[in-house]
Design a protein around this motif. Structure first.
Motif, PDB file in Angstrom:
ATOM      1  N   ALA A  78       0.848  -1.194   0.000  1.00 22.11           N
ATOM      2  CA  ALA A  78       0.000   0.000   0.000  1.00 22.11           C
ATOM      3  C   ALA A  78       0.883   1.244   0.000  1.00 22.11           C
ATOM      4  O   ALA A  78       1.856   1.333   0.765  1.00 22.11           O
ATOM      5  N   THR A  79       0.551   2.198  -0.850  1.00 24.32           N
ATOM      6  CA  THR A  79       1.233   3.487  -0.895  1.00 24.32           C
ATOM      7  C   THR A  79       0.238   4.579  -0.528  1.00 24.32           C
ATOM      8  O   THR A  79      -0.796   4.726  -1.194  1.00 24.32           O
ATOM      9  N   ILE A  80       0.526   5.285   0.561  1.00 23.49           N
ATOM     10  CA  ILE A  80      -0.343   6.364   1.037  1.00 23.49           C
ATOM     11  C   ILE A  80       0.230   7.676   0.510  1.00 23.49           C
ATOM     12  O   ILE A  80       1.394   8.011   0.766  1.00 23.49           O
ATOM     13  N   VAL A  81      -0.585   8.429  -0.206  1.00 20.26           N
ATOM     14  CA  VAL A  81      -0.112   9.641  -0.876  1.00 20.26           C
ATOM     15  C   VAL A  81      -0.768  10.870  -0.249  1.00 20.26           C
ATOM     16  O   VAL A  81      -2.001  10.978  -0.198  1.00 20.26           O
ATOM     17  N   GLY A  82       0.063  11.766   0.252  1.00 23.37           N
ATOM     18  CA  GLY A  82      -0.423  13.038   0.801  1.00 23.37           C
ATOM     19  C   GLY A  82       0.264  14.209   0.094  1.00 23.37           C
ATOM     20  O   GLY A  82       0.402  14.203  -1.125  1.00 23.37           O
ATOM     21  N   ARG A  83       0.714  15.185   0.902  1.00 24.70           N
ATOM     22  CA  ARG A  83       1.445  16.331   0.343  1.00 24.70           C
ATOM     23  C   ARG A  83       2.536  16.706   1.341  1.00 24.70           C
ATOM     24  O   ARG A  83       2.264  16.922   2.525  1.00 24.70           O
ATOM     25  N   GLY A  84       3.764  16.743   0.859  1.00 23.53           N
ATOM     26  CA  GLY A  84       4.900  16.983   1.741  1.00 23.53           C
ATOM     27  C   GLY A  84       5.077  18.437   2.114  1.00 23.53           C
ATOM     28  O   GLY A  84       4.373  19.333   1.634  1.00 23.53           O
ATOM     29  N   GLY A  85       6.060  18.653   3.006  1.00 24.98           N
ATOM     30  CA  GLY A  85       6.369  20.015   3.433  1.00 24.98           C
ATOM     31  C   GLY A  85       7.354  20.002   4.586  1.00 24.98           C
ATOM     32  O   GLY A  85       8.033  19.005   4.857  1.00 24.98           O
ATOM     33  N   HIS A  86       7.397  21.142   5.328  1.00 21.61           N
ATOM     34  CA  HIS A  86       8.341  21.297   6.431  1.00 21.61           C
ATOM     35  C   HIS A  86       7.743  20.723   7.712  1.00 21.61           C
ATOM     36  O   HIS A  86       6.561  20.896   8.012  1.00 21.61           O
ATOM     37  N   ALA A  87       8.602  20.022   8.478  1.00 21.37           N
ATOM     38  CA  ALA A  87       8.110  19.382   9.689  1.00 21.37           C
ATOM     39  C   ALA A  87       7.621  20.388  10.727  1.00 21.37           C
ATOM     40  O   ALA A  87       6.850  20.027  11.626  1.00 21.37           O
ATOM     41  N   SER A  88       8.041  21.651  10.630  1.00 25.28           N
ATOM     42  CA  SER A  88       7.602  22.666  11.591  1.00 25.28           C
ATOM     43  C   SER A  88       6.203  23.181  11.303  1.00 25.28           C
ATOM     44  O   SER A  88       5.607  23.866  12.139  1.00 25.28           O
ATOM     45  N   ALA A  89       5.681  22.856  10.128  1.00 22.63           N
ATOM     46  CA  ALA A  89       4.348  23.353   9.753  1.00 22.63           C
ATOM     47  C   ALA A  89       3.515  22.219   9.170  1.00 22.63           C
ATOM     48  O   ALA A  89       3.132  22.240   7.993  1.00 22.63           O
ATOM     49  N   PRO A  90       3.212  21.224   9.961  1.00 21.95           N
ATOM     50  CA  PRO A  90       2.458  20.079   9.428  1.00 21.95           C
ATOM     51  C   PRO A  90       1.069  20.464   8.952  1.00 21.95           C
ATOM     52  O   PRO A  90       0.491  19.759   8.119  1.00 21.95           O
ATOM     53  N   HIS A  91       0.533  21.588   9.466  1.00 24.86           N
ATOM     54  CA  HIS A  91      -0.804  21.989   9.053  1.00 24.86           C
ATOM     55  C   HIS A  91      -0.841  22.447   7.596  1.00 24.86           C
ATOM     56  O   HIS A  91      -1.925  22.561   7.004  1.00 24.86           O
ATOM     57  N   LEU A  92       0.333  22.740   7.036  1.00 25.96           N
ATOM     58  CA  LEU A  92       0.405  23.116   5.631  1.00 25.96           C
ATOM     59  C   LEU A  92       0.667  21.923   4.715  1.00 25.96           C
ATOM     60  O   LEU A  92       0.829  22.097   3.507  1.00 25.96           O
ATOM     61  N   THR A  93       0.723  20.732   5.301  1.00 25.18           N
ATOM     62  CA  THR A  93       0.953  19.507   4.527  1.00 25.18           C
ATOM     63  C   THR A  93      -0.247  18.573   4.683  1.00 25.18           C
ATOM     64  O   THR A  93      -1.181  18.859   5.434  1.00 25.18           O
ATOM     65  N   ILE A  94      -0.191  17.499   3.993  1.00 22.25           N
ATOM     66  CA  ILE A  94      -1.099  16.375   4.255  1.00 22.25           C
ATOM     67  C   ILE A  94      -0.173  15.198   4.553  1.00 22.25           C
ATOM     68  O   ILE A  94       0.318  14.515   3.658  1.00 22.25           O
ATOM     69  N   ASP A  95       0.073  15.004   5.821  1.00 26.84           N
ATOM     70  CA  ASP A  95       1.098  14.061   6.277  1.00 26.84           C
ATOM     71  C   ASP A  95       0.601  12.622   6.132  1.00 26.84           C
ATOM     72  O   ASP A  95      -0.406  12.241   6.745  1.00 26.84           O
ATOM     73  N   PRO A  96       1.296  11.794   5.349  1.00 26.66           N
ATOM     74  CA  PRO A  96       0.827  10.407   5.171  1.00 26.66           C
ATOM     75  C   PRO A  96       1.218   9.477   6.324  1.00 26.66           C
ATOM     76  O   PRO A  96       0.758   8.334   6.361  1.00 26.66           O
ATOM     77  N   VAL A  97       2.046   9.955   7.259  1.00 27.24           N
ATOM     78  CA  VAL A  97       2.507   9.069   8.325  1.00 27.24           C
ATOM     79  C   VAL A  97       1.385   8.684   9.296  1.00 27.24           C
ATOM     80  O   VAL A  97       1.241   7.504   9.632  1.00 27.24           O
ATOM     81  N   PRO A  98       0.585   9.632   9.804  1.00 23.45           N
ATOM     82  CA  PRO A  98      -0.493   9.226  10.726  1.00 23.45           C
ATOM     83  C   PRO A  98      -1.456   8.204  10.137  1.00 23.45           C
ATOM     84  O   PRO A  98      -1.781   7.209  10.809  1.00 23.45           O
TER      85      PRO A  98
END
Length: 394
Positions: free
Chosen positions: A189-209
């Motif tokens: 399974a590949t979970i696809v979100g949107r990357g970014g800076h770890a200091s601003a996770p609200h500006l990303t779609i983090d696939p880890v959770p």
């Protein structure tokens, strides 16, 4: 002379063949040297031999002295990509090893062919000997069935039998009527979100959770959606998200898992349910999910009546103290299930740990330290021949 006595007489030849094959293992579907050794070993037995097309298989047909049905006996041929770490004099020295006992399976099946060829006038029917590559990759049995294995004698196979050596008290046989081994699937399974800076996770779609949630949800699915008496096993073995730096949220996460099932109903359920489960969890986090399921082999189930007959035949041949009824199915898998999907049959085990090794501490199959005692080859050949003879009696 009993069949066990005759098998004892040919044991030295079988041991030589086994050790020659053990020292020169081959992998996968293309096993030209092993194929040639098998054909040479069958020379003079009066069998009809056909080589595989898509794989280096050998199908040999022994015509019985009287008309009747056709029985199939199988031995697999391929090794594993392991460097052998034993001290046996005939050990393999390259990057492959017979760590699952297929070298014994080959020699034992050749022995069965010799025993049955000497009893041709007792056979009311024919015997097909199935020497199969590619068991470890899960394709060999399926390809041989597609190439016409089950009709090789001109009469459809009516029963199929196979034996596998395992570690444990030398000389003990076991099997059970009904479900015996699990079907195996590989899940990616590949979970696809949107990357970014770890200091601003609200500006990303983090696939880890969602990936982490999927791991725990799969365990709940296995225990809460399936009958405890028809269990499944889901083992997540791969989990990866990010490799560049600790302060980067990457846009994808990946997981891989092994899925085991014991019934066709469970197989159908997991193929329908698990992709939807993963995709819905991903969607709840704003991600998408690409899910891929590959069936390696279906569940293996012994025919009930034939399973009971094999236990009886082994008990009569070797003594009931050497024959155990397996109490419950095992979650290991075996592509002989492709044969048993088409015709009734039985898969059974023979323990083969050398007596000088504590069988409870012995290295198991699929490890570079595993050692099998090839003195069991006579009994292995006799057992295969005995179940065929029993099926083809007048």
């Amino acid at each position: 002379m009993t069949i066990v006595d005759d098998a004892r007489d040919i044991l030295p030849d079988l041991v030589r063949l086994r050790r020659e094959i053990h020292s020169d293992p081959e992998l996968g579907l293309q096993l030209p040297r092993t194929q040639e050794r098998i054909i040479r070993a069958l020379n003079g037995l009066g069998v009809e031999i056909v080589r595989g097309t898509a794989l280096d298989s050998v199908v040999a047909v022994l015509r019985g002295g009287h008309p009747g049905p056709t029985v199939l006996l199988r031995g697999d041929m391929d090794g594993l990509p392991l460097q052998e770490q034993t001290d046996v004099a005939f050990r393999a020295t390259g990057d492959a090893m017979h760590a699952c006992g297929h070298d014994l399976h080959i020699a034992g099946l050749v022995g069965a062919a010799r025993l049955l060829a000497g009893r041709r006038d007792q056979l009311h029917g024919d015997v097909v000997f199935m020497f199969q590559p590619g068991e470890e990759v899960g394709d060999g049995a399926r390809l041989m069935v597609e190439e016409g294995l089950l009709d090789a004698s001109g009469t459809r196979v009516s029963a199929a039998y196979a034996m596998h050596v395992v570690t444990g008290t030398r000389g003990v046989f076991s099997t059970r009527p009904g479900a015996l081994m699990a079907g195996a699937l590989e899940l990616q399974a590949t979970i696809v979100g949107r990357g970014g800076h770890a200091s601003a996770p609200h500006l990303t779609i983090d696939p880890v959770p969602p990936a982490a949630e999927i791991v725990t949800a799969l365990q709940s699915y296995a225990t809460r959606r399936h009958d405890v008496f028809d269990p499944i096993v889901i083992t997540v073995t791969q989990l990866q998200a990010g490799a560049s730096a600790f302060n980067i949220i990457e846009g994808t996460a990946r997981l891989g898992a092994s899925v085991r099932v014991l019934s066709d109903a469970a197989l159908q359920s997991v193929r329908e349910d698990i992709p939807a489960l993963i995709q819905h969890i991903a969607a709840a986090h704003g991600c998408t999910a690409d899910v891929r399921f590959e069936l390696l082999c279906p569940p293996l189930s012994n025919d009930v009546a034939l399973g009971e007959q094999v236990l009886a035949t082994l008990g009569e041949t070797f003594g009931t103290e050497r024959v155990w009824t397996t109490p419950s199915p095992v979650m290991g898998s075996e592509d002989f299930s492709y044969v048993l999907q088409e015709v009734p049959g039985v898969y059974f085990f023979l323990r083969a740990t050398p007596p000088e090794i504590d069988h409870e501490a012995a290295a198991p199959n699929h490890t570079p330290h595993v050692v099998f005692d090839d003195s069991v080859l006579g009994d292995q050949a006799a057992a295969l021949a005995a179940v065929a003879l029993d099926h083809l009696r007048a």
